[in-house]
Design a protein around this motif. Sequence first.
Motif, mmCIF file in Angstrom:
data_model
loop_
_atom_site.group_PDB
_atom_site.id
_atom_site.type_symbol
_atom_site.label_atom_id
_atom_site.label_comp_id
_atom_site.label_asym_id
_atom_site.label_seq_id
_atom_site.Cartn_x
_atom_site.Cartn_y
_atom_site.Cartn_z
ATOM 1 N N TYR A 1 84.117 33.303 27.492
ATOM 2 C CA TYR A 1 84.450 32.175 27.745
ATOM 3 C C TYR A 1 83.406 31.824 28.481
ATOM 4 N N ALA A 2 83.728 30.681 28.096
ATOM 5 C CA ALA A 2 82.801 29.424 27.958
ATOM 6 C C ALA A 2 83.176 28.793 29.756
ATOM 7 N N MET A 3 82.305 28.442 31.001
ATOM 8 C CA MET A 3 82.511 28.343 32.141
ATOM 9 C C MET A 3 81.921 26.921 32.889
ATOM 10 N N GLY A 4 82.637 25.541 32.918
ATOM 11 C CA GLY A 4 81.879 24.696 33.477
ATOM 12 C C GLY A 4 81.976 24.072 34.333
ATOM 13 N N TRP A 5 81.375 22.567 34.625
ATOM 14 C CA TRP A 5 81.885 22.128 35.649
ATOM 15 C C TRP A 5 81.739 20.570 34.801
ATOM 16 N N PHE A 6 82.730 19.982 35.382
ATOM 17 C CA PHE A 6 83.414 17.809 34.851
ATOM 18 C C PHE A 6 83.658 17.495 36.176
ATOM 19 N N ARG A 7 83.366 16.418 36.522
ATOM 20 C CA ARG A 7 83.079 15.776 38.171
ATOM 21 C C ARG A 7 84.229 14.091 37.430
ATOM 22 N N GLN A 8 85.030 14.124 38.555
ATOM 23 C CA GLN A 8 85.498 11.944 38.227
ATOM 24 C C GLN A 8 85.440 11.880 39.521
ATOM 25 N N ALA A 9 85.111 10.497 39.488
ATOM 26 C CA ALA A 9 84.432 9.341 40.462
ATOM 27 C C ALA A 9 86.318 8.913 40.191
ATOM 28 N N GLY B 1 88.575 5.990 39.748
ATOM 29 C CA GLY B 1 88.376 4.607 38.623
ATOM 30 C C GLY B 1 87.639 4.996 37.423
ATOM 31 N N GLN B 2 87.198 5.806 37.418
ATOM 32 C CA GLN B 2 86.045 6.797 36.540
ATOM 33 C C GLN B 2 86.152 7.287 35.307
ATOM 34 N N GLU B 3 86.026 7.991 34.497
ATOM 35 C CA GLU B 3 85.929 8.447 32.845
ATOM 36 C C GLU B 3 85.564 10.440 33.757
ATOM 37 N N ARG B 4 86.380 11.349 33.616
ATOM 38 C CA ARG B 4 85.768 12.643 33.679
ATOM 39 C C ARG B 4 84.188 12.132 32.526
ATOM 40 N N GLU B 5 83.395 13.005 33.276
ATOM 41 C CA GLU B 5 82.180 13.306 32.798
ATOM 42 C C GLU B 5 81.304 15.232 33.323
ATOM 43 N N PHE B 6 80.383 14.941 31.807
ATOM 44 C CA PHE B 6 80.806 16.759 31.792
ATOM 45 C C PHE B 6 79.284 16.850 33.182
ATOM 46 N N VAL B 7 79.702 17.822 33.414
ATOM 47 C CA VAL B 7 78.072 17.858 34.311
ATOM 48 C C VAL B 7 77.196 19.107 33.933
ATOM 49 N N ALA B 8 77.692 20.204 33.462
ATOM 50 C CA ALA B 8 77.232 21.068 32.694
ATOM 51 C C ALA B 8 78.063 22.247 32.825
ATOM 52 N N VAL C 1 87.314 26.394 31.963
ATOM 53 C CA VAL C 1 86.843 28.038 31.652
ATOM 54 C C VAL C 1 87.908 27.255 30.381
ATOM 55 N N GLY C 2 87.238 27.895 29.263
ATOM 56 C CA GLY C 2 87.453 27.842 28.004
ATOM 57 C C GLY C 2 86.473 28.996 26.976
ATOM 58 N N ARG C 3 87.316 28.232 25.549
ATOM 59 C CA ARG C 3 86.223 28.649 24.501
ATOM 60 C C ARG C 3 86.145 27.252 23.806
ATOM 61 N N PRO C 4 85.153 26.413 24.324
ATOM 62 C CA PRO C 4 85.109 25.247 23.515
ATOM 63 C C PRO C 4 84.426 25.220 22.272
ATOM 64 N N PHE C 5 84.868 24.194 21.282
ATOM 65 C CA PHE C 5 84.194 24.219 20.259
ATOM 66 C C PHE C 5 83.189 23.557 20.745
ATOM 67 N N TYR C 6 83.257 22.380 21.630
ATOM 68 C CA TYR C 6 82.255 21.341 21.827
ATOM 69 C C TYR C 6 82.387 21.584 23.379
ATOM 70 N N PRO C 7 81.028 22.662 23.956
ATOM 71 C CA PRO C 7 80.811 22.572 25.478
ATOM 72 C C PRO C 7 80.817 21.468 26.399
ATOM 73 N N LEU C 8 80.521 20.113 25.586
ATOM 74 C CA LEU C 8 80.607 18.741 26.671
ATOM 75 C C LEU C 8 81.943 18.607 26.434
ATOM 76 N N SER C 9 82.972 18.890 25.916
ATOM 77 C CA SER C 9 83.990 17.416 25.571
ATOM 78 C C SER C 9 84.911 18.354 26.124
ATOM 79 N N TRP C 10 85.363 17.715 27.829
ATOM 80 C CA TRP C 10 86.454 18.650 28.586
ATOM 81 C C TRP C 10 88.143 18.987 27.986
ATOM 82 N N ASP C 11 88.128 18.367 27.284
ATOM 83 C CA ASP C 11 89.391 18.885 26.383
ATOM 84 C C ASP C 11 89.436 19.803 25.280
ATOM 85 N N ASP C 12 88.359 20.597 25.745
ATOM 86 C CA ASP C 12 88.254 21.700 25.116
ATOM 87 C C ASP C 12 88.520 23.121 26.013
#
Length: 122
Positions: free
Chosen positions: A32-40, A42-49, A97-108
């Motif tokens: 699986y891929a393991m990564g980080w997103f962040r959200q401030a 009033g902001q949209e969820r943002e890809f971190v790494a 954590v997941g098996r994203p088709f697009y690693p930078l896409s949070w909904d994957d």
Amino acid sequence: QVHVVESGGGLVQSGGSLRLSCAASGRTFSSYAMGWFRQAPGQEREFVATFTQTSTTYYGNSVKGRFTISRDNAKNTVYLQMNSLKPEDTAAYYCAVGRPFYPLSWDDYAYWGQGTQVTVSS
């Protein structure tokens, strides 16, 4: 049942460092891929790494050169070392954590932690 738990957030001054940890349990996550997103607020969820199952790493443009993602498959854990923090890095940081088709896409990503707050004061 899969559980994802983040830790390591807190309050830090601008220019400081923090290290986030994310531990996953419930199965083996080496494929699986393991990564980080962040959200401030009033902001949209943002890809971190992210650290993919093929050991490829990706970083968001706003954190390149300052953040480093690493992974320990034996512990099902991913880390995010954050250096040279800026007030604009203030956000809730979520482990994904997941098996994203697009690693930078949070909904994957299939599994998420509850988030850990990072606040950077100026």
